[in-house]
Structures are given as structure tokens and as C-alpha cells.
Design an enzyme around this catalytic site. Structure first.
Site, PDB file in Angstrom:
ATOM      1  N   ASP A  27       1.020  -1.219   0.010  1.00  0.00           N
ATOM      2  CA  ASP A  27       0.002  -0.032   0.202  1.00  0.00           C
ATOM      3  C   ASP A  27       0.610   1.223   0.035  1.00  0.00           C
ATOM      4  OD1 ASP A  27      -1.840  -1.922   0.352  1.00  0.00           O
ATOM      5  OD2 ASP A  27      -2.722  -1.119   2.070  1.00  0.00           O
ATOM      6  N   GLU A  75      -4.792  -0.826  -1.317  1.00  0.00           N
ATOM      7  CA  GLU A  75      -5.924  -0.758  -0.625  1.00  0.00           C
ATOM      8  C   GLU A  75      -7.122  -0.089  -1.340  1.00  0.00           C
ATOM      9  OE1 GLU A  75      -6.067   0.360   3.548  1.00  0.00           O
ATOM     10  OE2 GLU A  75      -8.363  -0.098   3.766  1.00  0.00           O
ATOM     11  N   LYS A 132      -6.537  -4.795  -3.020  1.00  0.00           N
ATOM     12  CA  LYS A 132      -7.431  -5.386  -1.766  1.00  0.00           C
ATOM     13  C   LYS A 132      -8.275  -4.633  -1.093  1.00  0.00           C
ATOM     14  CE  LYS A 132      -3.609  -4.207   1.443  1.00  0.00           C
ATOM     15  NZ  LYS A 132      -4.300  -3.491   2.368  1.00  0.00           N
ATOM     16  N   LYS A 135      -7.482  -4.883   4.694  1.00  0.00           N
ATOM     17  CA  LYS A 135      -6.134  -4.500   5.613  1.00  0.00           C
ATOM     18  C   LYS A 135      -5.356  -5.490   4.984  1.00  0.00           C
ATOM     19  CE  LYS A 135      -8.158  -0.840   7.155  1.00  0.00           C
ATOM     20  NZ  LYS A 135      -8.095   0.435   6.320  1.00  0.00           N
ATOM     21  N   VAL A 160       3.302   0.199   4.106  1.00  0.00           N
ATOM     22  CA  VAL A 160       2.627   0.935   5.225  1.00  0.00           C
ATOM     23  C   VAL A 160       1.136   0.505   5.369  1.00  0.00           C
ATOM     24  CG1 VAL A 160       4.068   3.144   4.721  1.00  0.00           C
ATOM     25  CG2 VAL A 160       1.779   2.814   3.513  1.00  0.00           C
ATOM     26  N   CYS A 165      -1.867  -2.704   7.877  1.00  0.00           N
ATOM     27  CA  CYS A 165      -1.893  -3.616   6.577  1.00  0.00           C
ATOM     28  C   CYS A 165      -0.821  -4.409   6.513  1.00  0.00           C
ATOM     29  CB  CYS A 165      -2.326  -2.550   5.462  1.00  0.00           C
ATOM     30  SG  CYS A 165      -3.755  -1.793   5.087  1.00  0.00           S
ATOM     31  N   GLN A 205       8.012 -13.639  21.448  1.00  0.00           N
ATOM     32  CA  GLN A 205       7.814 -15.131  21.670  1.00  0.00           C
ATOM     33  C   GLN A 205       8.516 -15.900  20.586  1.00  0.00           C
ATOM     34  OE1 GLN A 205       3.581 -15.765  23.384  1.00  0.00           O
ATOM     35  NE2 GLN A 205       3.421 -13.668  22.493  1.00  0.00           N
TER      36      GLN A 205
HETATM   37  C1  C5J Z   1      -3.012   0.620   5.584  1.00  0.00           C
HETATM   38  C2  C5J Z   1      -4.762   1.751   6.891  1.00  0.00           C
HETATM   39  N1  C5J Z   1      -2.464   0.478   4.287  1.00  0.00           N
HETATM   40  N2  C5J Z   1      -3.863   2.396   7.698  1.00  0.00           N
HETATM   41  N3  C5J Z   1      -3.988   1.205   5.757  1.00  0.00           N
HETATM   42  O1  C5J Z   1      -2.291   0.348   6.577  1.00  0.00           O
HETATM   43  O2  C5J Z   1      -5.788   2.095   6.729  1.00  0.00           O
END
Ligand code: C5J
Length: 236
Positions: A27, A75, A132, A135, A160, A165, A205
Site C-alpha cells: 500500500d 488498498e 485488496k 487491510k 505502510v 496493513c 515469543q
Molecule cells: C494501511 C490503513 N494500508 N492504515 N491502511 O495500513 O488504513
């Protein structure tokens, strides 16, 4: 089969066969990263995300030179918003939301300028682009089929935002049997505390969701294996 390479990582070294490893860049879209985009309109500091552009560019150039598979995600939703769950549209604190007009066209709608990947990281011909609606990059997409059909079992994940995401995709990948390496310098959050926690949760973990390293460590392993020119380790 190519020998396994190992990248120094946390909680321990990430071993991978480059031919069975895909780079998934999440994204890196104009609306999230550019000063005139939706993220900035909401008052977020896009500088926190923009610092990831240079290391991602370096990594992508090296990845391409090595002839490895790079995949990009975006996204966004259909223009008729038929794939936008009402709950997702409702949330966001009121005001301008997904599907509304924003500074770069309709927010998170496919085909709008803000939905595009930033020019610095534009996909090359032949590189899959996954659109997509959620997320995670596996939900309601053909990503798993694309990876499976190419024999991919490891992912290098960048992009990002770290806690949204990127984390969702890594968790989805983990449940589908992939090992993920997340590159800390190549993922970003508007919120420094979420950046730190988003990475901490992945490697906690014993690597409950995956591994964390910085991109120079990965580039060094590719260079040591002769897959990229040593010069690309530092090239912007
Ligand atoms: C992503 C969002 N790409 N933060 N989208 O993380 O809404």
C-alpha cells in the site's frame, strides 16, 4: 535448488531460498504518503511514512536486479463501493471517509489518483499488483494462489502502515504457512509508538508472526551470494 541464505534478524536469523521468496510491498499509495493526500488531510505526519521511500526504492532495485518476484498491493474499493463493508465506511471518526471526494479523487477508490502507487515505487511490467478491499493482502484477493503457483514459501514484507496493513498481512501469511521477514526501515506508521509496537509484536515469543531486520542486512546477504552488484547495497 538455490542454497539457503541467512539474514541476521530478530529473534534469530531468517533463512531463505531467494527463488522461493517474494517481496511484498504493501500500500505505498499516494493517499497515504503524499503531502496532498488523504492521510495528510486527516492531520497525519506523512514524513513518518515517507522515510521508507528511499530504502524501499533501493531494495526494489536490488530485488529486480536479482530477478526475484516483487508484488505490490493497493488498498481500495470498486467505484460502486459494492465491496466496501458498511462498518468499514462508518468507522473513521465521522467526516470525510472512504468513497467520498478527497484531495486526490475519491478516497480509496480504484482508478482514482490517490489510489495509485507513488511514482517512486511504480510497479514494473509483469509485477503483480494486488487490489485488496481489506487491510490484509490475502483477504478477498488471489495473492495466495499467485504465491502458491510460483512455489513461494517466504515473504519479505515492506510498506505502510506497520500496525495496520503490514501487520494484518503478516498475520494472514503466518496462518497460511509463510515465513515473513519484515524490514523495519522499509515499513512506516504515522505513530512512532505503533511503529515500535507493530514490530515488537511480530518478533515476540520466538517470532510468533515472523522476523524483523533492516534492509541493509538483506541487501548484504544478496550481495554476498552474488545476486546483486555490491554497489546496489548503497544506491538510492
Ligand atoms: C494501511 C490503513 N494500508 N492504515 N491502511 O495500513 O488504513
Amino acid at each position: 535448488m538455490t542454497d539457503l541464505l541467512t539474514v541476521p534478524a530478530e529473534p534469530y536469523g531468517f533463512a531463505f531460498d531467494p527463488a522461493r521468496t517474494a517481496l511484498v510491498i504493501i500500500d505505498m499509495q499516494r493517499d497515504f504518503l503524499e503531502p496532498g493526500g488523504f492521510g495528510a488531510m486527516l492531520g497525519n505526519d506523512v514524513g513518518q511514512l515517507r522515510r521508507t521511500i528511499a530504502p524501499n526504492r533501493r531494495l526494489l532495485a536490488a530485488w529486480r536486479q536479482a530477478g526475484l518476484l516483487a508484488i505490490h498491493t493497493r488498498e481500495g474499493h470498486r467505484p460502486d463501493l459494492a465491496d466496501l463493508p458498511p462498518a468499514k465506511r462508518r468507522r473513521g471518526g465521522g467526516g470525510t471517509t472512504i468513497g467520498d471526494s478527497g484531495p486526490m479523487g475519491r478516497i480509496l477508490v480504484r482508478g482514482e489518483p490517490g489510489h495509485d502507487i507513488i511514482p517512486e515505487l511504480a510497479p514494473a511490467p509483469g509485477e503483480p499488483v494486488i487490489d485488496k478491499p481489506g487491510k490484509g493482502a490475502f483477504f478477498a484477493t488471489d495473492l495466495h494462489a499467485i504465491l502458491h503457483n510460483r512455489g513461494i514459501d517466504r515473504l519479505v514484507v515492506t510498506g505502510v502502515t506497520t500496525e495496520v496493513c503490514v501487520n494484518t498481512t503478516v498475520r494472514e501469511a503466518n496462518d497460511r504457512g509463510y515465513d515473513c521477514l519484515v524490514l523495519a526501515d522499509c515499513v512506516g506508521s504515522y505513530f512512532p509508538e505503533f511503529q515500535a509496537m507493530g514490530l515488537a509484536m511480530i518478533k515476540a515469543q520466538g517470532g510468533i508472526f515472523g522476523f524483523v531486520a533492516d534492509s541493509p542486512a538483506l541487501l548484504a546477504s544478496l550481495a554476498a551470494a552474488g545476486l546483486i552488484q555490491p554497489a546496489l547495497q548503497g544506491a538510492a
